[in-house]
Design a protein around this motif. Sequence first.
Motif, PDB file in Angstrom:
ATOM      1  N   VAL A 151      21.737  17.538 -30.697  1.00 48.08           N
ATOM      2  CA  VAL A 151      21.406  16.437 -29.788  1.00 48.08           C
ATOM      3  C   VAL A 151      21.874  16.760 -28.378  1.00 48.08           C
ATOM      4  O   VAL A 151      21.147  16.550 -27.394  1.00 48.08           O
ATOM      5  N   GLU A 152      23.097  17.280 -28.262  1.00 47.91           N
ATOM      6  CA  GLU A 152      23.624  17.647 -26.948  1.00 47.91           C
ATOM      7  C   GLU A 152      22.758  18.722 -26.287  1.00 47.91           C
ATOM      8  O   GLU A 152      22.560  18.709 -25.065  1.00 47.91           O
ATOM      9  N   ALA A 153      22.236  19.640 -27.075  1.00 45.70           N
ATOM     10  CA  ALA A 153      21.396  20.705 -26.537  1.00 45.70           C
ATOM     11  C   ALA A 153      20.097  20.143 -25.961  1.00 45.70           C
ATOM     12  O   ALA A 153      19.689  20.503 -24.852  1.00 45.70           O
ATOM     13  N   PHE A 154      19.444  19.266 -26.712  1.00 49.00           N
ATOM     14  CA  PHE A 154      18.210  18.664 -26.210  1.00 49.00           C
ATOM     15  C   PHE A 154      18.477  17.795 -24.976  1.00 49.00           C
ATOM     16  O   PHE A 154      17.676  17.768 -24.034  1.00 49.00           O
ATOM     17  N   GLU A 155      19.614  17.081 -24.977  1.00 48.41           N
ATOM     18  CA  GLU A 155      19.983  16.282 -23.796  1.00 48.41           C
ATOM     19  C   GLU A 155      20.194  17.181 -22.581  1.00 48.41           C
ATOM     20  O   GLU A 155      19.778  16.843 -21.464  1.00 48.41           O
ATOM     21  N   HIS A 156      20.817  18.325 -22.806  1.00 51.46           N
ATOM     22  CA  HIS A 156      21.112  19.251 -21.720  1.00 51.46           C
ATOM     23  C   HIS A 156      19.819  19.782 -21.091  1.00 51.46           C
ATOM     24  O   HIS A 156      19.670  19.823 -19.861  1.00 51.46           O
ATOM     25  N   VAL A 157      18.880  20.184 -21.928  1.00 51.91           N
ATOM     26  CA  VAL A 157      17.606  20.718 -21.435  1.00 51.91           C
ATOM     27  C   VAL A 157      16.791  19.614 -20.765  1.00 51.91           C
ATOM     28  O   VAL A 157      16.154  19.839 -19.727  1.00 51.91           O
ATOM     29  N   ALA A 158      16.814  18.412 -21.337  1.00 50.64           N
ATOM     30  CA  ALA A 158      16.072  17.287 -20.752  1.00 50.64           C
ATOM     31  C   ALA A 158      16.623  16.963 -19.363  1.00 50.64           C
ATOM     32  O   ALA A 158      15.856  16.680 -18.428  1.00 50.64           O
ATOM     33  N   ARG A 159      17.921  17.001 -19.219  1.00 49.34           N
ATOM     34  CA  ARG A 159      18.546  16.755 -17.920  1.00 49.34           C
ATOM     35  C   ARG A 159      18.110  17.815 -16.907  1.00 49.34           C
ATOM     36  O   ARG A 159      17.752  17.500 -15.774  1.00 49.34           O
ATOM     37  N   TYR A 160      18.121  19.067 -17.319  1.00 52.77           N
ATOM     38  CA  TYR A 160      17.722  20.170 -16.453  1.00 52.77           C
ATOM     39  C   TYR A 160      16.278  19.995 -15.986  1.00 52.77           C
ATOM     40  O   TYR A 160      15.959  20.126 -14.799  1.00 52.77           O
ATOM     41  N   ASP A 161      15.396  19.662 -16.923  1.00 51.76           N
ATOM     42  CA  ASP A 161      13.981  19.471 -16.593  1.00 51.76           C
ATOM     43  C   ASP A 161      13.773  18.264 -15.683  1.00 51.76           C
ATOM     44  O   ASP A 161      12.921  18.287 -14.785  1.00 51.76           O
ATOM     45  N   ALA A 162      14.542  17.197 -15.917  1.00 48.15           N
ATOM     46  CA  ALA A 162      14.408  15.989 -15.091  1.00 48.15           C
ATOM     47  C   ALA A 162      14.806  16.263 -13.645  1.00 48.15           C
ATOM     48  O   ALA A 162      14.148  15.802 -12.708  1.00 48.15           O
ATOM     49  N   VAL A 163      15.881  17.023 -13.463  1.00 49.64           N
ATOM     50  CA  VAL A 163      16.330  17.365 -12.105  1.00 49.64           C
ATOM     51  C   VAL A 163      15.260  18.190 -11.391  1.00 49.64           C
ATOM     52  O   VAL A 163      14.945  17.955 -10.212  1.00 49.64           O
ATOM     53  N   ILE A 164      14.680  19.130 -12.094  1.00 48.60           N
ATOM     54  CA  ILE A 164      13.631  19.969 -11.510  1.00 48.60           C
ATOM     55  C   ILE A 164      12.414  19.119 -11.150  1.00 48.60           C
ATOM     56  O   ILE A 164      11.842  19.241 -10.058  1.00 48.60           O
ATOM     57  N   ALA A 165      11.991  18.273 -12.083  1.00 47.73           N
ATOM     58  CA  ALA A 165      10.804  17.444 -11.856  1.00 47.73           C
ATOM     59  C   ALA A 165      10.979  16.543 -10.641  1.00 47.73           C
ATOM     60  O   ALA A 165      10.070  16.417  -9.810  1.00 47.73           O
ATOM     61  N   ASN A 166      12.148  15.915 -10.510  1.00 42.08           N
ATOM     62  CA  ASN A 166      12.397  15.027  -9.373  1.00 42.08           C
ATOM     63  C   ASN A 166      12.451  15.804  -8.060  1.00 42.08           C
ATOM     64  O   ASN A 166      11.936  15.347  -7.030  1.00 42.08           O
ATOM     65  N   TYR A 167      13.069  16.963  -8.090  1.00 36.45           N
ATOM     66  CA  TYR A 167      13.158  17.789  -6.879  1.00 36.45           C
ATOM     67  C   TYR A 167      11.770  18.224  -6.414  1.00 36.45           C
ATOM     68  O   TYR A 167      11.420  18.103  -5.238  1.00 36.45           O
ATOM     69  N   LEU A 168      10.956  18.715  -7.351  1.00 37.53           N
ATOM     70  CA  LEU A 168       9.623  19.192  -6.993  1.00 37.53           C
ATOM     71  C   LEU A 168       8.712  18.046  -6.548  1.00 37.53           C
ATOM     72  O   LEU A 168       7.894  18.217  -5.636  1.00 37.53           O
ATOM     73  N   ARG A 169       8.851  16.885  -7.185  1.00 32.73           N
ATOM     74  CA  ARG A 169       8.029  15.738  -6.783  1.00 32.73           C
ATOM     75  C   ARG A 169       8.326  15.351  -5.342  1.00 32.73           C
ATOM     76  O   ARG A 169       7.418  15.097  -4.547  1.00 32.73           O
ATOM     77  N   ARG A 178       9.693  17.284  -3.046  1.00 34.49           N
ATOM     78  CA  ARG A 178       9.407  18.414  -2.154  1.00 34.49           C
ATOM     79  C   ARG A 178       7.911  18.655  -1.996  1.00 34.49           C
ATOM     80  O   ARG A 178       7.429  18.943  -0.892  1.00 34.49           O
ATOM     81  N   LEU A 179       7.145  18.549  -3.093  1.00 34.77           N
ATOM     82  CA  LEU A 179       5.751  18.964  -3.071  1.00 34.77           C
ATOM     83  C   LEU A 179       4.746  17.827  -2.908  1.00 34.77           C
ATOM     84  O   LEU A 179       3.699  18.017  -2.286  1.00 34.77           O
ATOM     85  N   THR A 180       5.045  16.656  -3.485  1.00 37.58           N
ATOM     86  CA  THR A 180       4.063  15.563  -3.426  1.00 37.58           C
ATOM     87  C   THR A 180       4.563  14.344  -2.664  1.00 37.58           C
ATOM     88  O   THR A 180       3.764  13.593  -2.104  1.00 37.58           O
ATOM     89  N   GLY A 181       5.884  14.124  -2.653  1.00 34.18           N
ATOM     90  CA  GLY A 181       6.439  12.954  -1.976  1.00 34.18           C
ATOM     91  C   GLY A 181       6.075  11.646  -2.648  1.00 34.18           C
ATOM     92  O   GLY A 181       6.263  10.568  -2.073  1.00 34.18           O
ATOM     93  N   GLU A 182       5.577  11.719  -3.882  1.00 36.25           N
ATOM     94  CA  GLU A 182       5.165  10.498  -4.588  1.00 36.25           C
ATOM     95  C   GLU A 182       6.393   9.663  -4.945  1.00 36.25           C
ATOM     96  O   GLU A 182       7.313  10.153  -5.591  1.00 36.25           O
TER      97      GLU A 182
END
Length: 389
Positions: free
Chosen positions: A49-67, A69-73
């Motif tokens: 569970v901790e592993a999936f939480e860790h990866v989900a957190r990593y992906d969420a940070v990336i998604a928010n940063y790119l949104r 930076r790239l779309t401003g939505e």
Amino acid sequence: IDIGGPTLIRAAAKNFKDVLVVVNPSRYDELISKLKDGVDEGFRRRLAVEAFEHVARYDAVIANYLRKRLTGEKFPRNLTMTFELIQKTRYGENPHQEGAFYRTIPEIGEGCIANSRKLQGKELSYNNILDADAAVECIKEFDEPTAVIIKHATPCGIASSGNIFDAWIKAYETDTYSPFGGVVAFNREVNGELAEDLSKYFLEVIIAPSFSKESLEILGKKKKLRLLEIPSIKRREESICFRSVTGGLLVQDRDVKEINPEEWRVVTRKKPSKEDIKSMVFAVKCVKHVKSNAVVFVKDTHTVAIGGGQTARVDATWIATHKGKEKIKGSIMASDAFFPFRDAIDVAAAAGVKAIVQPGGSIRDKEVVEAAEEHGIIMVFTGQRYFRH
């Protein structure tokens, strides 16, 4: 952006019955012990569970940063957020509820309760955190030395002055009953003189950008009193804010719009002086942090009465004038929204108010302005509403 690492972690977590995947170094000692004594199924599941939480957190940070930076939505179809546990609270809003406090990831640079530093005192409670947040957000409105007193997430006294001690005295004098068990915020260092006076009262939390050595010695005698240091307490950033509802989340722009009196409109024959406008600006900054329906009465740059959290604006006005008594005479009143009827104007006039600043926009504006004219009250429309639910 790492691809291989998250893929390996996800694959290992999926195969948790045969693979131990560790993403948290704090688990190392426990892992070594388990490897020696035997690994149980529960431990494997927790690691997965901790592993999936860790990866989900990593992906969420990336998604928010790119949104950003790239779309401003601002309001995407899929809103991904991640938070990190700061502490579990002793209980939630009430003793029969469990609670916890999380910070956003990545952390914001702005000073806030989530990145404050506790210098002393008991662990913050769920309600302490709510009140402290209300105090910090309110104090950010002001540049001059200012004191804000909060009780049940709403102000009961606010004052700006030439020095922080005088600001505290004037804020406290607004309502000498409500600060008991309250939270106080300052936008200047707490010095020895101020600490000496604060130590006379029962307060839950004191917040400031810094505390002098002398103040820490004085307040340190009250072992349970929480002292929070927020060096960048004046900073405000544009962002979005969230409110939870059952089954969903409300998202909106954070209200950081500057108050500009040049956009206001005087609607009575009597005109405000420069001093009146200064007090009106202060009053509007105050009323926007009071639970609706809300009114505040001020003199110069300190509150003399506050009425909020009422279902009728006239009731909020009556409560404030009842508590303020003689202090209302010659004061300036601010309302967070328009007056639907003239009744609140009549109540304020009877108490001796000098001027009223409000958004305007009611279908009965004409009737309300006529009431102000009848009582010889100055009235100004700001065109800006400040509901706070």
